[in-house]
Motif scaffolding. Structure first.
Motif, mmCIF file in Angstrom:
data_model
loop_
_atom_site.group_PDB
_atom_site.id
_atom_site.type_symbol
_atom_site.label_atom_id
_atom_site.label_comp_id
_atom_site.label_asym_id
_atom_site.label_seq_id
_atom_site.Cartn_x
_atom_site.Cartn_y
_atom_site.Cartn_z
ATOM 1 N N THR A 119 0.828 -1.206 0.000
ATOM 2 C CA THR A 119 0.000 0.000 0.000
ATOM 3 C C THR A 119 0.861 1.255 0.000
ATOM 4 O OG1 THR A 119 -0.129 0.095 2.422
ATOM 5 C CG2 THR A 119 -1.812 -1.209 1.284
ATOM 6 N N ALA A 120 2.159 1.112 0.248
ATOM 7 C CA ALA A 120 3.070 2.257 0.262
ATOM 8 C C ALA A 120 3.453 2.649 -1.161
ATOM 9 C CB ALA A 120 4.320 1.927 1.078
ATOM 10 N N ASN A 121 3.982 3.849 -1.289
ATOM 11 C CA ASN A 121 4.331 4.395 -2.601
ATOM 12 C C ASN A 121 5.736 3.937 -3.010
ATOM 13 O OD1 ASN A 121 3.919 5.949 -4.929
ATOM 14 N ND2 ASN A 121 4.917 7.734 -4.022
ATOM 15 N N MET A 122 5.900 2.630 -3.127
ATOM 16 C CA MET A 122 7.211 2.039 -3.414
ATOM 17 C C MET A 122 7.493 1.933 -4.901
ATOM 18 S SD MET A 122 8.707 1.079 -0.458
ATOM 19 C CE MET A 122 9.643 -0.434 -0.672
ATOM 20 N N GLY A 123 6.495 2.172 -5.751
ATOM 21 C CA GLY A 123 6.702 2.011 -7.176
ATOM 22 C C GLY A 123 7.040 0.570 -7.508
ATOM 23 N N THR A 124 8.053 0.382 -8.335
ATOM 24 C CA THR A 124 8.556 -0.950 -8.657
ATOM 25 C C THR A 124 9.806 -1.203 -7.823
ATOM 26 O OG1 THR A 124 7.718 -0.829 -10.914
ATOM 27 C CG2 THR A 124 9.455 -2.439 -10.468
ATOM 28 N N CYS A 152 13.067 1.834 -10.747
ATOM 29 C CA CYS A 152 13.032 0.443 -10.292
ATOM 30 C C CYS A 152 14.173 0.266 -9.295
ATOM 31 C CB CYS A 152 13.186 -0.486 -11.494
ATOM 32 S SG CYS A 152 13.033 -2.240 -11.127
ATOM 33 N N ARG A 153 13.838 0.289 -8.013
ATOM 34 C CA ARG A 153 14.863 0.297 -6.966
ATOM 35 C C ARG A 153 15.059 -1.093 -6.367
ATOM 36 N NH1 ARG A 153 11.740 5.063 -6.080
ATOM 37 N NH2 ARG A 153 12.929 6.997 -6.289
ATOM 38 N N PRO A 216 28.238 -8.214 -18.220
ATOM 39 C CA PRO A 216 29.419 -7.475 -17.750
ATOM 40 C C PRO A 216 29.243 -6.911 -16.346
ATOM 41 C CG PRO A 216 28.179 -6.172 -19.334
ATOM 42 C CD PRO A 216 27.550 -7.526 -19.332
ATOM 43 N N ALA A 217 30.360 -6.607 -15.710
ATOM 44 C CA ALA A 217 30.356 -5.993 -14.383
ATOM 45 C C ALA A 217 29.720 -4.613 -14.447
ATOM 46 C CB ALA A 217 31.783 -5.896 -13.846
ATOM 47 N N PHE A 218 29.202 -4.161 -13.305
ATOM 48 C CA PHE A 218 28.561 -2.847 -13.253
ATOM 49 C C PHE A 218 28.540 -2.358 -11.813
ATOM 50 C CE2 PHE A 218 25.269 -5.927 -12.440
ATOM 51 C CZ PHE A 218 24.445 -5.335 -11.486
ATOM 52 N N GLU A 219 28.141 -1.111 -11.632
ATOM 53 C CA GLU A 219 27.958 -0.520 -10.315
ATOM 54 C C GLU A 219 26.466 -0.525 -9.976
ATOM 55 O OE1 GLU A 219 30.443 0.789 -8.103
ATOM 56 O OE2 GLU A 219 31.574 -0.495 -9.485
ATOM 57 N N MET A 220 26.123 -1.069 -8.818
ATOM 58 C CA MET A 220 24.730 -1.181 -8.385
ATOM 59 C C MET A 220 24.447 -0.205 -7.256
ATOM 60 S SD MET A 220 21.689 -2.498 -8.233
ATOM 61 C CE MET A 220 21.548 -4.077 -9.092
ATOM 62 N N GLU A 221 23.283 0.411 -7.304
ATOM 63 C CA GLU A 221 22.784 1.225 -6.198
ATOM 64 C C GLU A 221 21.625 0.483 -5.556
ATOM 65 O OE1 GLU A 221 22.248 5.744 -6.382
ATOM 66 O OE2 GLU A 221 20.167 5.033 -6.472
ATOM 67 N N ALA A 222 21.642 0.374 -4.231
ATOM 68 C CA ALA A 222 20.597 -0.348 -3.521
ATOM 69 C C ALA A 222 20.370 0.302 -2.155
ATOM 70 C CB ALA A 222 20.968 -1.818 -3.355
#
Length: 319
Positions: A119-124, A152-153, A216-222
């Protein structure tokens, strides 16, 4: 930070679970649809199995019957001797562990994707245990890239040193999809369609992995959970205020010291007194009132994810 060994064989045993909470309707209706028409879940190298996780709660459109099923997949419940008076969800967790696990065993399913609404505004929101699972982090990245115009978090829910407790944790790899806002017991067409597309994209990623694709490798934000914050309460334990209008619906946005977080019923504001900026999520989630949680505090992380590849592509099994 990513250190869990990646799969070295193609993923053949895959499940998509909906209705873990019986009033989160996107997953409920998708699981029911796929049980009638599973062809949408088939790929050349595997076929995902649809599962309605909590049939009793789904039948009554309730989150659960006796206890939260998605908090019941720990060794305390899964390995205890069965008893006729066990809560329904404890019995059901053992059934699902037998079907999809056993948890932490070589016989467990290769991957489980669990479907949720909030129900929260979490989006995807893509929910993973922790950042160390290279395969899941690459899957998250793949899903983010499918619709870059949509936010998309990635949310990391597992506290350090704690046993994982969610349904998808019974598999060797797993994650959850959390889409909102959607009221409990309501089905929104836009979120239903979005969830369906995300499931399809996740299965496509597994197919690519099985074919030997190198990612390939990448930088992730979480965003990693820190703690839950309760509502202000009276001495009797009743609510004395609610989420402040300036915080409501601002999930994943920075909350800085001195910003208002609650509005008391007497009109006073309660301010955030922490020493650092945090990122609230699941703000005013209806299902968390009983848990004493007005929102979860998270910290934003950035970390490197190494290249993902299987040792060698495997042949597609004969039909």
């Amino acid at each position: 930070m990513c250190s869990l060994p990646v799969p070295r064989e193609p993923l053949r045993r895959v499940a998509v679970t909906g209705g873990t909470h019986g009033n989160e309707m996107s997953g409920v209706y998708l699981a029911q649809h796929w049980l009638r028409a599973p062809g949408e879940l088939q790929r050349p190298s595997f076929s995902a199995m649809p599962v309605l996780a909590n049939p009793a709660a789904t039948a009554t459109c309730r989150r659960y019957m006796d206890r939260d099923l998605n908090r019941t997949f720990t060794s305390t419940f899964l390995t205890a001797r069965a008893h006729p008076d066990d809560p329904y969800e404890v019995t059901r967790a053992r059934e699902l562990n037998k079907l999809l696990g056993p948890k932490a065993s070589g016989w467990a399913f290769d991957f489980v994707l669990d479907l949720h609404n909030t129900t929260a505004n979490m989006g995807t929101c893509l929910i993973a245990e922790a950042a160390h699972n290279v395969f899941v982090m690459h899957l998250c990245r793949h899903l983010q890239m499918q619709s870059p115009e949509l936010t998309c978090r990635v949310f990391l829910y597992q506290a350090p040193g704690k046993e994982s407790y969610s349904l998808d944790s019974v598999a060797k790899n797993g994650m959850g999809l959390e889409l909102g806002p959607q009221p409990q017991g309501v089905l929104r067409a836009d979120l239903f369609t979005r969830m369906r597309a995300l499931v399809g994209a996740a299965l496509d990623f597994i197919q690519l992995f099985n074919q030997g694709t190198v990612f390939p490798a990448f930088e992730m934000e979480a965003y990693r959970v820190i703690k839950g914050v309760d509502f202000p309460r009276t001495e009797a334990g009743d609510l004395a205020g609610t989420v402040h209008p300036q915080l409501q619906d601002h999930d994943f946005e920075p909350l800085r010291p001195g910003a208002p977080i609650f509005q008391m019923f007497n009109g006073e504001d309660v301010l955030y007194e922490g020493d650092s900026t945090v990122y609230p999520v699941f703000i005013n989630e209806a299902a968390y009132y009983e848990k004493g949680i007005a929102f979860l505090q998270t910290e934003k992380l950035t970390f490197s994810v190494p290249t993902l590849s299987m040792q060698a592509p495997a042949p597609t099994p004969d039909p």
